[in-house]
Design a protein around this motif. Structure first.
Motif, PDB file in Angstrom:
ATOM      1  N   TYR A  47       8.328 -31.498 -24.947  1.00  0.00           N
ATOM      2  CA  TYR A  47       9.194 -30.675 -25.430  1.00  0.00           C
ATOM      3  C   TYR A  47       8.946 -30.884 -27.008  1.00  0.00           C
ATOM      4  O   TYR A  47       9.080 -29.694 -27.832  1.00  0.00           O
ATOM      5  CB  TYR A  47      10.645 -30.413 -25.122  1.00  0.00           C
ATOM      6  N   SER A  48       8.664 -31.849 -27.458  1.00  0.00           N
ATOM      7  CA  SER A  48       8.398 -32.343 -29.131  1.00  0.00           C
ATOM      8  C   SER A  48       7.247 -31.410 -29.382  1.00  0.00           C
ATOM      9  O   SER A  48       6.969 -30.783 -30.226  1.00  0.00           O
ATOM     10  CB  SER A  48       8.218 -33.788 -29.404  1.00  0.00           C
ATOM     11  N   LEU A  51       7.689 -27.650 -29.272  1.00  0.00           N
ATOM     12  CA  LEU A  51       8.446 -27.066 -30.386  1.00  0.00           C
ATOM     13  C   LEU A  51       7.415 -27.026 -31.789  1.00  0.00           C
ATOM     14  O   LEU A  51       7.442 -25.897 -32.270  1.00  0.00           O
ATOM     15  CB  LEU A  51       9.644 -27.923 -30.837  1.00  0.00           C
ATOM     16  N   ARG A  56       8.166 -24.677 -34.539  1.00  0.00           N
ATOM     17  CA  ARG A  56       9.743 -24.738 -34.678  1.00  0.00           C
ATOM     18  C   ARG A  56       9.902 -26.386 -34.683  1.00  0.00           C
ATOM     19  O   ARG A  56       8.816 -27.223 -34.617  1.00  0.00           O
ATOM     20  CB  ARG A  56      10.631 -24.177 -33.751  1.00  0.00           C
ATOM     21  N   TYR A  57      10.852 -26.965 -35.263  1.00  0.00           N
ATOM     22  CA  TYR A  57      10.999 -28.467 -35.317  1.00  0.00           C
ATOM     23  C   TYR A  57      12.589 -28.971 -35.200  1.00  0.00           C
ATOM     24  O   TYR A  57      13.311 -28.229 -35.954  1.00  0.00           O
ATOM     25  CB  TYR A  57      10.551 -28.918 -37.085  1.00  0.00           C
ATOM     26  N   THR A  58      12.829 -29.883 -34.448  1.00  0.00           N
ATOM     27  CA  THR A  58      14.176 -30.422 -34.401  1.00  0.00           C
ATOM     28  C   THR A  58      13.841 -32.058 -34.416  1.00  0.00           C
ATOM     29  O   THR A  58      12.631 -32.519 -33.657  1.00  0.00           O
ATOM     30  CB  THR A  58      14.674 -30.081 -33.169  1.00  0.00           C
ATOM     31  N   PRO A  59      14.553 -32.607 -35.173  1.00  0.00           N
ATOM     32  CA  PRO A  59      14.254 -34.267 -35.108  1.00  0.00           C
ATOM     33  C   PRO A  59      14.041 -34.891 -33.712  1.00  0.00           C
ATOM     34  O   PRO A  59      14.720 -34.292 -32.900  1.00  0.00           O
ATOM     35  CB  PRO A  59      15.493 -34.747 -36.092  1.00  0.00           C
ATOM     36  N   GLU A  62      17.524 -35.707 -31.932  1.00  0.00           N
ATOM     37  CA  GLU A  62      18.092 -34.557 -31.231  1.00  0.00           C
ATOM     38  C   GLU A  62      17.393 -34.244 -30.051  1.00  0.00           C
ATOM     39  O   GLU A  62      18.011 -33.820 -29.138  1.00  0.00           O
ATOM     40  CB  GLU A  62      18.230 -33.804 -32.322  1.00  0.00           C
ATOM     41  N   ILE A  63      15.999 -34.195 -29.950  1.00  0.00           N
ATOM     42  CA  ILE A  63      15.410 -33.771 -28.540  1.00  0.00           C
ATOM     43  C   ILE A  63      15.484 -34.807 -27.656  1.00  0.00           C
ATOM     44  O   ILE A  63      15.766 -34.254 -26.462  1.00  0.00           O
ATOM     45  CB  ILE A  63      13.900 -33.693 -29.082  1.00  0.00           C
ATOM     46  N   GLY A  66      18.903 -33.994 -26.391  1.00  0.00           N
ATOM     47  CA  GLY A  66      18.942 -32.955 -25.359  1.00  0.00           C
ATOM     48  C   GLY A  66      18.178 -33.317 -24.119  1.00  0.00           C
ATOM     49  O   GLY A  66      18.632 -32.562 -22.932  1.00  0.00           O
ATOM     50  N   ASP A 145       8.407 -36.267 -39.724  1.00  0.00           N
ATOM     51  CA  ASP A 145       9.732 -35.482 -40.253  1.00  0.00           C
ATOM     52  C   ASP A 145       9.120 -34.905 -41.681  1.00  0.00           C
ATOM     53  O   ASP A 145       9.622 -33.844 -42.081  1.00  0.00           O
ATOM     54  CB  ASP A 145      10.973 -36.510 -40.417  1.00  0.00           C
ATOM     55  N   GLY A 148       7.394 -31.864 -40.519  1.00  0.00           N
ATOM     56  CA  GLY A 148       7.823 -30.969 -39.614  1.00  0.00           C
ATOM     57  C   GLY A 148       7.229 -30.683 -38.521  1.00  0.00           C
ATOM     58  O   GLY A 148       7.273 -29.510 -37.955  1.00  0.00           O
TER      59      GLY A 148
END
Length: 232
Positions: A47-48, A51, A56-59, A62-63, A66, A145, A148
């Protein structure tokens, strides 16, 4: 691709340097099966990358949180806030594999520059590398990071090259995930694969084969030193 005498050695962190099996007790407690940790980790990587491909990007942390909740839903297991908090604590305090410090010492003594590149975001001191007792070996620690995007996006490897003012061909990525070495080699880097349990070379057409393959970091270090030894 022209081989530099001594490329900068870029280490992946999670599982390559730090032992993710220390997360297993949490999964054993929550799911009644320590092996679920591997399912969680595989989904985390999937899922990283999803994204990144989706723009898209989520740290990463956080992934990770989730995904453990998602795995809980698919297994009809309640995952609470305390479980997620324990996961975060354990991720931040994973020890180094026993072969790490001797291999890093060998490379450092041979004159190689050592840095890290991780999907995890930067963290305040003490960092996971500090806690594992290996931070001193690295002149810099890089996180995706800053761009992103997650590995194996080419921007992640280029950020290391740009930070040190070199070409990607002057980098050698060391990782225990062949998807990481494939990405690095596609971006122009050299690739070294340590085949920790559960990891192996992918034999498929048009797939870059790692320049170096060994079962542990000691073997990787020896092969790097031999492969990039000065001529004459």
């Amino acid at each position: 691709m022209t081989s530099p005498v001594q490329p900068i050695i870029v280490f992946d962190v999670n599982e390559t340097l730090l032992d993710i099996t220390t997360l297993e007790p949490l999964f054993d407690r929550v799911f009644g099966d320590a092996a679920v940790m591997r399912e969680w980790f595989a989904q985390l990587v999937l899922y990283s990358q999803t994204l990144t491909l989706s723009g898209r990007y989520t740290p990463f942390g956080e992934i990770a949180a989730g995904i453990i909740r998602m795995v809980g839903e698919t297994r009809n297991v309640a995952v609470g806030d305390d479980d997620v908090a324990e996961l975060r604590r354990r991720i931040g305090s994973m020890p180094a594999h026993p072969d790490v410090a001797p291999a890093l010492t060998k490379l450092r003594d041979a004159g190689f520059r050592l840095v890290t590149l991780t999907n995890s975001p930067p963290s305040p001191a003490p960092t996971p590398l500090d806690r594992a007792g290996i931070a001193e070996f690295f002149e810099a620690s890089h996180s995706v990071d800053s761009v992103g995007r997650f590995k194996p996006a080419p921007e992640t490897y280029r950020l290391v090259a740009e930070a040190h003012g070199v070409a990607t061909g002057d980098l050698c990525l060391v990782a225990c995930h062949v998807w990481d070495t494939i990405g690095a080699q596609a971006a122009g880097c050299h690739g070294a694969l340590v085949t920790r349990p559960g990891n192996a070379v992918l034999h498929a057409p048009e797939t870059p084969t790692p320049d170096i393959v060994a079962a542990d970091l000691g073997g990787i270090a020896d092969a790097i030193i031999q492969h990039f030894a000065p001529e004459g």
